[in-house]
Structures are given as structure tokens and as C-alpha cells.
Design a protein around this motif. Structure first.
Motif, PDB file in Angstrom:
ATOM      1  N   TYR A  33       0.852  -1.181   0.000  1.00 47.54           N
ATOM      2  CA  TYR A  33       0.000   0.000   0.000  1.00 47.54           C
ATOM      3  C   TYR A  33       0.893   1.237   0.000  1.00 47.54           C
ATOM      4  O   TYR A  33       1.942   1.252   0.635  1.00 47.54           O
ATOM      5  N   TYR A  37       1.096  11.514   2.909  1.00 47.33           N
ATOM      6  CA  TYR A  37       0.708  12.216   4.121  1.00 47.33           C
ATOM      7  C   TYR A  37       1.163  13.662   4.015  1.00 47.33           C
ATOM      8  O   TYR A  37       2.173  13.979   3.392  1.00 47.33           O
ATOM      9  N   MET A  45       0.371  15.350  11.322  1.00 49.20           N
ATOM     10  CA  MET A  45       0.432  14.594  10.071  1.00 49.20           C
ATOM     11  C   MET A  45      -0.966  14.070   9.758  1.00 49.20           C
ATOM     12  O   MET A  45      -1.631  13.504  10.640  1.00 49.20           O
ATOM     13  N   ARG A  95       3.737   0.529   2.789  1.00 53.24           N
ATOM     14  CA  ARG A  95       3.610  -0.507   3.806  1.00 53.24           C
ATOM     15  C   ARG A  95       3.318  -1.831   3.098  1.00 53.24           C
ATOM     16  O   ARG A  95       2.423  -1.896   2.250  1.00 53.24           O
ATOM     17  N   TYR A 100       4.311  -4.573   9.657  1.00 55.46           N
ATOM     18  CA  TYR A 100       3.573  -3.480  10.292  1.00 55.46           C
ATOM     19  C   TYR A 100       4.177  -2.102  10.021  1.00 55.46           C
ATOM     20  O   TYR A 100       3.596  -1.099  10.386  1.00 55.46           O
ATOM     21  N   LEU A 102       5.415   1.328   8.424  1.00 56.92           N
ATOM     22  CA  LEU A 102       5.310   2.323   7.359  1.00 56.92           C
ATOM     23  C   LEU A 102       6.725   2.821   7.088  1.00 56.92           C
ATOM     24  O   LEU A 102       7.412   3.254   8.011  1.00 56.92           O
TER      25      LEU A 102
ATOM     26  N   PHE B  33       1.318   2.978  16.997  1.00 57.07           N
ATOM     27  CA  PHE B  33       2.658   3.033  16.426  1.00 57.07           C
ATOM     28  C   PHE B  33       3.436   4.181  17.066  1.00 57.07           C
ATOM     29  O   PHE B  33       2.868   5.233  17.350  1.00 57.07           O
ATOM     30  N   TYR B  35       6.915   6.554  16.176  1.00 63.01           N
ATOM     31  CA  TYR B  35       7.892   6.926  15.161  1.00 63.01           C
ATOM     32  C   TYR B  35       8.833   7.969  15.745  1.00 63.01           C
ATOM     33  O   TYR B  35       8.458   8.745  16.630  1.00 63.01           O
ATOM     34  N   PHE B  45      10.031   4.307  11.747  1.00 66.25           N
ATOM     35  CA  PHE B  45       9.272   3.393  12.598  1.00 66.25           C
ATOM     36  C   PHE B  45      10.098   2.958  13.800  1.00 66.25           C
ATOM     37  O   PHE B  45      11.282   2.616  13.674  1.00 66.25           O
ATOM     38  N   TYR B  48       5.409  -1.177  17.232  1.00 66.53           N
ATOM     39  CA  TYR B  48       3.990  -1.339  16.937  1.00 66.53           C
ATOM     40  C   TYR B  48       3.327  -2.201  18.004  1.00 66.53           C
ATOM     41  O   TYR B  48       3.871  -3.236  18.405  1.00 66.53           O
ATOM     42  N   GLN B  50      -0.456  -4.091  18.946  1.00 67.05           N
ATOM     43  CA  GLN B  50      -1.827  -4.468  18.637  1.00 67.05           C
ATOM     44  C   GLN B  50      -2.471  -4.771  19.981  1.00 67.05           C
ATOM     45  O   GLN B  50      -2.133  -5.761  20.624  1.00 67.05           O
ATOM     46  N   LEU B  55       4.011  -6.181  18.948  1.00 67.95           N
ATOM     47  CA  LEU B  55       4.258  -7.167  17.902  1.00 67.95           C
ATOM     48  C   LEU B  55       5.517  -6.894  17.096  1.00 67.95           C
ATOM     49  O   LEU B  55       6.013  -7.786  16.403  1.00 67.95           O
ATOM     50  N   ASP B  56       6.002  -5.672  17.158  1.00 70.24           N
ATOM     51  CA  ASP B  56       7.205  -5.347  16.392  1.00 70.24           C
ATOM     52  C   ASP B  56       7.944  -4.239  17.122  1.00 70.24           C
ATOM     53  O   ASP B  56       7.399  -3.162  17.329  1.00 70.24           O
ATOM     54  N   SER B  58      11.324  -3.792  16.212  1.00 69.99           N
ATOM     55  CA  SER B  58      12.572  -3.852  15.458  1.00 69.99           C
ATOM     56  C   SER B  58      13.174  -2.482  15.172  1.00 69.99           C
ATOM     57  O   SER B  58      14.353  -2.374  14.877  1.00 69.99           O
ATOM     58  N   GLY B  59      12.375  -1.415  15.258  1.00 69.03           N
ATOM     59  CA  GLY B  59      12.883  -0.085  14.971  1.00 69.03           C
ATOM     60  C   GLY B  59      13.479   0.637  16.167  1.00 69.03           C
ATOM     61  O   GLY B  59      14.078   1.713  16.008  1.00 69.03           O
ATOM     62  N   LEU B  91       6.616  10.770  17.374  1.00 67.37           N
ATOM     63  CA  LEU B  91       5.227  10.761  16.927  1.00 67.37           C
ATOM     64  C   LEU B  91       4.559   9.459  17.329  1.00 67.37           C
ATOM     65  O   LEU B  91       5.155   8.380  17.219  1.00 67.37           O
ATOM     66  N   GLN B  98      -6.070  -3.404  12.374  1.00 70.09           N
ATOM     67  CA  GLN B  98      -4.640  -3.676  12.243  1.00 70.09           C
ATOM     68  C   GLN B  98      -4.183  -3.906  10.808  1.00 70.09           C
ATOM     69  O   GLN B  98      -3.042  -4.194  10.578  1.00 70.09           O
ATOM     70  N   GLY B  99      -5.020  -3.717   9.841  1.00 74.43           N
ATOM     71  CA  GLY B  99      -4.644  -4.001   8.469  1.00 74.43           C
ATOM     72  C   GLY B  99      -3.667  -2.983   7.900  1.00 74.43           C
ATOM     73  O   GLY B  99      -3.633  -1.824   8.338  1.00 74.43           O
ATOM     74  N   PRO B 100      -2.892  -3.370   6.887  1.00 77.03           N
ATOM     75  CA  PRO B 100      -1.874  -2.485   6.317  1.00 77.03           C
ATOM     76  C   PRO B 100      -2.438  -1.295   5.566  1.00 77.03           C
ATOM     77  O   PRO B 100      -1.719  -0.319   5.354  1.00 77.03           O
ATOM     78  N   GLN B 104      -3.618   5.791   9.521  1.00 82.37           N
ATOM     79  CA  GLN B 104      -3.011   6.067  10.815  1.00 82.37           C
ATOM     80  C   GLN B 104      -3.290   7.525  11.161  1.00 82.37           C
ATOM     81  O   GLN B 104      -3.083   8.424  10.356  1.00 82.37           O
ATOM     82  N   PHE B 106      -2.350  10.608  13.553  1.00 83.87           N
ATOM     83  CA  PHE B 106      -1.165  11.004  14.285  1.00 83.87           C
ATOM     84  C   PHE B 106      -1.460  12.020  15.378  1.00 83.87           C
ATOM     85  O   PHE B 106      -2.353  12.867  15.247  1.00 83.87           O
TER      86      PHE B 106
END
Lengths: 114, 115
Positions: A33, A37, A45, A95, A100, A102, B33, B35, B45, B48, B50, B55-56, B58-59, B91, B98-100, B104, B106
Motif C-alpha cells: 500500500y 501524508y 500529520m 507498507r 507493520y 510504514l 505506532f 515513530y 518506525f 507497533y 496491537q 508485535l514489532d 525492530s525499529g 510521533l 490492524q490491516g496495512p 493512521q 497522528f
């Protein structure tokens, strides 16, 4: 790895003109996707427009439309009849269906002159 | 209705201090999320959630960064032993599902300056 590139750090146009902001991306996935923004000065944003990669038809939201070229991995934003309130940073983001995150471009600063 | 809120809006910390940044998502939003946005750059990122599950993560740039969302609503991003390179706008965003493709929403961000 997923990347998003915006090659125009800054653009400036007169009010009522049409402007196109460029974005290219790189991904190895089929389902993803793409988003534009807008971040006005000192404001939050907000989503301008989104495009699902599996849809061939370009997304349109009032004065905002995209030119999605999947083979070229290009996703440009066209703003028609630009208004002073369009002055903002514009970020392109992608994404993948499979995660997950972006992933964002560096942004284009758009200035609309009266 | 109320949007995403973040507090404090501005934070100045001395190097080595611990800081805690709060995010109140839109009520009922499942996804949250975090950021990090350096000056003149796009957001990056961090992590994240849920509901209450992270669940993530990694950033997160180092083990000095820690985030939680214990009851699936409010979230806190904690930075221990702050360094000058942590200076940025943080942010928070939430989405209903939860879908891609989900939008979002902010918050205004917390601008952190580490001296």
C-alpha cells in the motif's frame, strides 16, 4: 529492503496552479500500500490519499490524485487548483502486506505562493 | 471526537536523564505506532502494538528505548540515559484496525531536546 525516495526537497508554485510531487519506491513484494501524508507547519500529520498496489485505477480525493506506475515503482501526487492551505511537508510512505512498518520518504516541502 | 494526544509536547533533558513520553490514542483503536522524526527528515518506525501486545519492536534504536501499552490503550515510550542523538520529534499514531491499508491518525508529537 523496502525504500521510499522523494527527490524534490522543496517546490514552490503560485496559488491555483497544478503541482506534481514525485515518489519512487522499491519492494520485492506483490501486495503493498502506498500513501501520501501531509504535515502542515506545527500541525499534525494527516493522510491525503492512499493506493492499493493491486488496484490499477489511480486513487483520487477531490483536488488530489495519484499517478501510480507499478512497473516503474513510481507514485506521484498531483494537486490541482493549489490553495494556500496546501503549504506543508508532503511525505510518501509504503507498507507491505507482510509487516507493520510504514516506510517513509524524506519529504517534499511545498510552498503555495499567493 | 478527540484525536491522538501526546504529552509532554516539549521536553528538554540533560544527557543521561531518563524520559517518559505518553500517547493517548483514539478510543477503541487497536493499533498503536511510535515513530522518531529527526529534523528535516521523514518519520522512522520504532515499534507497533496491537492492543497490549508489542508485535514489532525492530525499529527501537537501542536497548535504552522501551515502550509499553499495558492495558491496550495509553502507551508510554521510555528512553533511559538519554543521548544527544535522541533529540527528535517522537510521533504516536493509532488506527482502528490492524490491516496495512488502515489510516493512521497522528498525534502532535513530543519534541525532545537532549542537552
Amino acid at each position: 529492503a523496502q525504500t521510499v525516495t522523494q527527490s524534490q526537497p522543496e517546490m514552490s508554485v503560485q496559488e491555483a496552479e497544478t503541482v506534481t510531487l514525485s515518489c519512487t519506491y522499491d519492494t520485492s513484494e506483490n501486495n503493498y500500500y502506498l500513501f501520501w501524508y501531509k504535515q502542515p507547519p506545527s500541525r499534525q500529520m494527516i493522510l491525503v490519499i492512499r493506493q492499493e498496489a493491486y488496484k490499477q485505477q489511480n486513487a483520487t480525493e477531490n483536488r488530489f490524485s495519484v499517478n501510480f506506475q507499478k512497473a516503474a515503482k513510481s507514485f506521484s501526487l498531483k494537486i490541482s487548483d493549489s490553495q494556500l492551505g496546501d503549504t506543508a511537508m508532503y511525505f510518501c510512505a509504503s507498507r507491505m502486506d507482510s509487516n507493520y512498518q510504514l516506510i517513509w520518504g524524506a519529504g517534499t516541502k511545498l510552498i503555495i505562493k499567493p | 471526537g478527540a484525536g491522538v494526544s501526546q504529552s509532554p509536547r516539549y521536553k528538554v533533558a540533560k544527557r543521561g536523564q531518563d524520559v517518559a513520553l505518553r500517547c493517548d490514542p483514539i478510543s477503541g483503536h487497536v493499533s498503536l505506532f511510535w515513530y522518531q522524526q529527526a529534523l528535516g527528515q521523514g518519520p522512522e518506525f520504532l515499534t507497533y502494538f496491537q492492543n497490549e501486545a508489542q508485535l514489532d519492536k525492530s525499529g527501537l534504536p537501542s536497548d535504552r528505548f522501551f515502550a509499553e501499552r499495558p492495558e491496550g490503550s495509553v502507551s508510554t515510550l521510555k528512553i533511559q540515559r538519554t543521548q544527544q542523538e535522541d533529540s527528535a520529534v517522537y510521533l504516536c499514531a493509532s488506527s482502528l484496525r490492524q490491516g496495512p491499508s488502515e489510516t493512521q491518525y497522528f498525534g502532535p508529537g513530543t519534541r525532545l531536546l537532549v542537552l
